[in-house]
Design an enzyme around this catalytic site. Structure first.
Site, short mmCIF file in Angstrom:
data_model
loop_
_atom_site.label_atom_id
_atom_site.label_comp_id
_atom_site.label_asym_id
_atom_site.label_seq_id
_atom_site.Cartn_x
_atom_site.Cartn_y
_atom_site.Cartn_z
N TYR A 1 12.22 2.74 -39.82
CA TYR A 1 13.38 1.74 -39.15
C TYR A 1 14.68 2.11 -40.04
CZ TYR A 1 16.04 -2.48 -38.62
OH TYR A 1 17.44 -3.34 -38.35
N LYS B 1 18.28 3.59 -38.95
CA LYS B 1 19.67 2.97 -38.78
C LYS B 1 20.64 3.91 -39.75
CE LYS B 1 20.75 -0.50 -37.12
NZ LYS B 1 21.10 -0.66 -35.88
N GLU C 1 18.69 -3.23 -44.79
CA GLU C 1 17.80 -2.58 -45.30
C GLU C 1 18.06 -1.12 -45.32
OE1 GLU C 1 14.07 -3.12 -43.09
OE2 GLU C 1 14.68 -4.97 -42.46
P1 NAD Z 1 15.91 -6.90 -30.85
O1 NAD Z 1 15.02 -6.05 -31.05
O2 NAD Z 1 15.82 -8.30 -30.57
O3 NAD Z 1 16.91 -6.31 -29.58
C1 NAD Z 1 17.37 -4.94 -29.43
C2 NAD Z 1 17.92 -5.23 -28.06
O4 NAD Z 1 18.40 -3.78 -27.98
C3 NAD Z 1 16.73 -5.42 -27.14
O5 NAD Z 1 17.32 -6.33 -25.96
C4 NAD Z 1 16.46 -4.09 -26.44
O6 NAD Z 1 16.11 -4.22 -25.07
C5 NAD Z 1 17.47 -3.41 -26.48
N1 NAD Z 1 17.33 -1.66 -26.50
C6 NAD Z 1 16.45 -1.09 -27.08
N2 NAD Z 1 16.68 0.24 -27.18
C7 NAD Z 1 17.76 0.15 -26.41
C8 NAD Z 1 18.28 1.42 -25.61
N3 NAD Z 1 17.89 2.68 -26.05
N4 NAD Z 1 19.47 1.29 -24.94
C9 NAD Z 1 19.85 0.10 -24.75
N5 NAD Z 1 19.40 -1.15 -25.08
C10 NAD Z 1 18.24 -0.81 -25.97
O7 NAD Z 1 16.94 -6.67 -31.97
P2 NAD Z 1 17.68 -7.55 -32.79
O8 NAD Z 1 17.26 -8.27 -34.00
O9 NAD Z 1 18.64 -8.35 -31.81
O10 NAD Z 1 18.81 -6.75 -33.72
C11 NAD Z 1 20.19 -6.30 -32.98
C12 NAD Z 1 20.70 -5.21 -34.04
O11 NAD Z 1 20.86 -5.91 -35.30
C13 NAD Z 1 19.77 -4.14 -34.22
O12 NAD Z 1 20.68 -2.88 -34.46
C14 NAD Z 1 19.23 -4.30 -35.64
O13 NAD Z 1 19.13 -3.19 -36.38
C15 NAD Z 1 20.37 -5.21 -36.17
N6 NAD Z 1 20.06 -5.99 -37.33
C16 NAD Z 1 19.02 -6.96 -37.18
C17 NAD Z 1 18.52 -7.86 -38.06
C18 NAD Z 1 17.51 -8.96 -37.97
O14 NAD Z 1 17.43 -9.73 -38.79
N7 NAD Z 1 17.14 -9.25 -36.64
C19 NAD Z 1 19.43 -7.83 -39.33
C20 NAD Z 1 20.30 -6.76 -39.62
C21 NAD Z 1 20.67 -6.12 -38.58
#
Ligand code: NAD
Length: 371
Positions: free
Chosen positions: A161, A165, A138
């Site tokens: 968001y 990032k 994104e």
């Molecule tokens: P998610 O929201 O399911 O999980 C995020 C986790 O981070 C949660 O367990 C939350 O408790 C923890 N968290 C949030 N803030 C925090 C903090 N300040 N300190 C410590 N822990 C904290 O997200 P996800 O889908 O598992 O995404 C994980 C990573 O991958 C993210 O960086 C996201 O940007 C990236 N990402 C996700 C996708 C997707 O499709 N889900 C795609 C590309 C990239």
């Protein structure tokens, strides 16, 4: 791989990665640091609880410098994998402040603590150390067909968001270029699979279809995404961690694109097949077009040749992955009930910016100053 610190390891992708590296003994020990926001759940790590002391969980914030410094000094990881983030686009439109705090300020703080730790290591350990930061397609914004973004493409984030990032990524790049920190950066496309919080498209469609509730489809439903199974993503991350070039970035994608309306139809068909006794079949009749998300990117597309050259390829076809994901949500209603407590799936989020940004200036900057 030895010892890892995995931040955000109780979330959707982080927990899949932890289950994978502990499950097949690729890591001796994993320390998970997770704030356990609404999106995090310790139950997502239940499958690897049996590894005993090889998994060590700490509840805390990546922005807590003292805590991170203490964990690094105590556990002396060979690598840090940073999944911790606020991750839901619609929430970022309504309330960007937590996104800035975790994805930007938290990431910068984690980098500072990591740099300090890295400088205490022996030359050999400094050479082997890696910080892998997980980013998203994104950050590149909408990509017109037939183009694909790659690791050199300019950033053009659309949502708060994606902007947060992108800002976090810039700090990662800066800590490599200016301070020599051995970082790795990955961009992945949309993930799906088990243990995803039921605000994201795939679990929303599965659960609403099961429960006979309206299935919201944003706008004309022709937005295109490349759906990557979370286990394929985890495999790619392990390969990047082991074989990636420090300072480099890697795009991770399945290479196949689907319109949202096609994905929704695929899930509904699968629910109809797996739940033949559902009275409200066909569940596709539950689909309702709703107002589009403001700033909604039409298409995300990444060129994953660089990570494929390291030896990775996506293994799970979308049809198989959706079949298994539907079966997983059917078998894990308890996990869904627990993580959804207090969350209303029917409430629409992300239709307008709220006043929370100015609120952050007053509240969060004072709490930052005291950190
Ligand atoms: P998610 O929201 O399911 O999980 C995020 C986790 O981070 C949660 O367990 C939350 O408790 C923890 N968290 C949030 N803030 C925090 C903090 N300040 N300190 C410590 N822990 C904290 O997200 P996800 O889908 O598992 O995404 C994980 C990573 O991958 C993210 O960086 C996201 O940007 C990236 N990402 C996700 C996708 C997707 O499709 N889900 C795609 C590309 C990239």
């Amino acid at each position: 791989m030895e010892r890892l610190l995995v931040t955000g390891g109780a979330g959707f992708i982080g927990s899949a990665f932890v289950r994978r590296v502990l499950g097949d003994a690729a890591a001796d020990r994993v320390v998970v640091l997770d704030k356990l926001t609404y999106a995090g759940s310790l139950a997502s790590l239940d499958a690897v609880r049996s590894v005993g002391s090889r998994l060590h969980f700490v509840r805390g914030d990546i922005g807590d410098r003292a805590l991170v410094a203490q964990l690094l000094a105590e556990h002396r990881p060979r690598a840090i994998v940073n999944f911790a983030a606020e991750s839901h686009v619609d929430r970022s439109i309504d309330a960007p402040a937590p996104f800035v705090m975790t994805n930007v300020v938290g990431t910068a703080s984690l980098l500072e603590a990591t740099l300090e730790y890295w400088r205490t290591l022996s030359p050999t350990d400094r050479e082997r150390f890696r910080l892998l930061h997980i980013s998203t397609d994104e950050v590149f914004g909408s990509i017109a067909a037939p183009n694909r973004a790659d690791e050199r493409s300019p950033y053009a984030p659309s949502s708060p968001y994606a902007a947060s990032k992108a800002a976090g990524d810039y700090f990662v790049r800066a800590f490599h270029r200016t301070c020599g920190l051995p970082t790795l950066l990955t961009y992945s496309t949309n993930n799906y699979g088990p243990f995803q919080f039921p605000e994201k498209l795939v679990p929303v469609v599965i659960l609403n279809a099961l429960e006979g509730r309206p299935i919201p489809l944003f706008g004309d439903g022709q937005h295109q995404r490349d759906w990557l199974h979370v286990e394929d993503h985890s495999d790619a991350l392990r390969i990047v961690l082991e074989r990636g070039q420090t300072g480099d970035a890697y795009c991770i994608a399945s290479g196949r694109h689907h319109m949202n309306r096609e994905l929704v139809a695929l899930i509904c068909d699968e629910i109809d097949r797996q739940c033949a006794a559902l009275p409200h079949r066909p569940t596709s009749a539950l689909v309702q077009q709703v107002a589009d998300r403001p700033g909604h990117d039409r298409r995300y597309a990444l060129d994953a040749s660089k990570v494929r050259a390291l030896g990775w390829q996506a293994r799970i076809p979308l049809e198989q992955g959706i079949r298994e994901t539907v079966a997983w949500y059917l078998a894990n209603r308890q996990w869904v009930a627990e993580i959804s407590r207090g969350f209303d799936r029917a409430a629409r989020m992300g239709l307008g910016l709220g006043p929370q940004m100015s609120q952050m200036n007053a509240d969060e900057s004072s709490s930052l100053a005291s950190n």
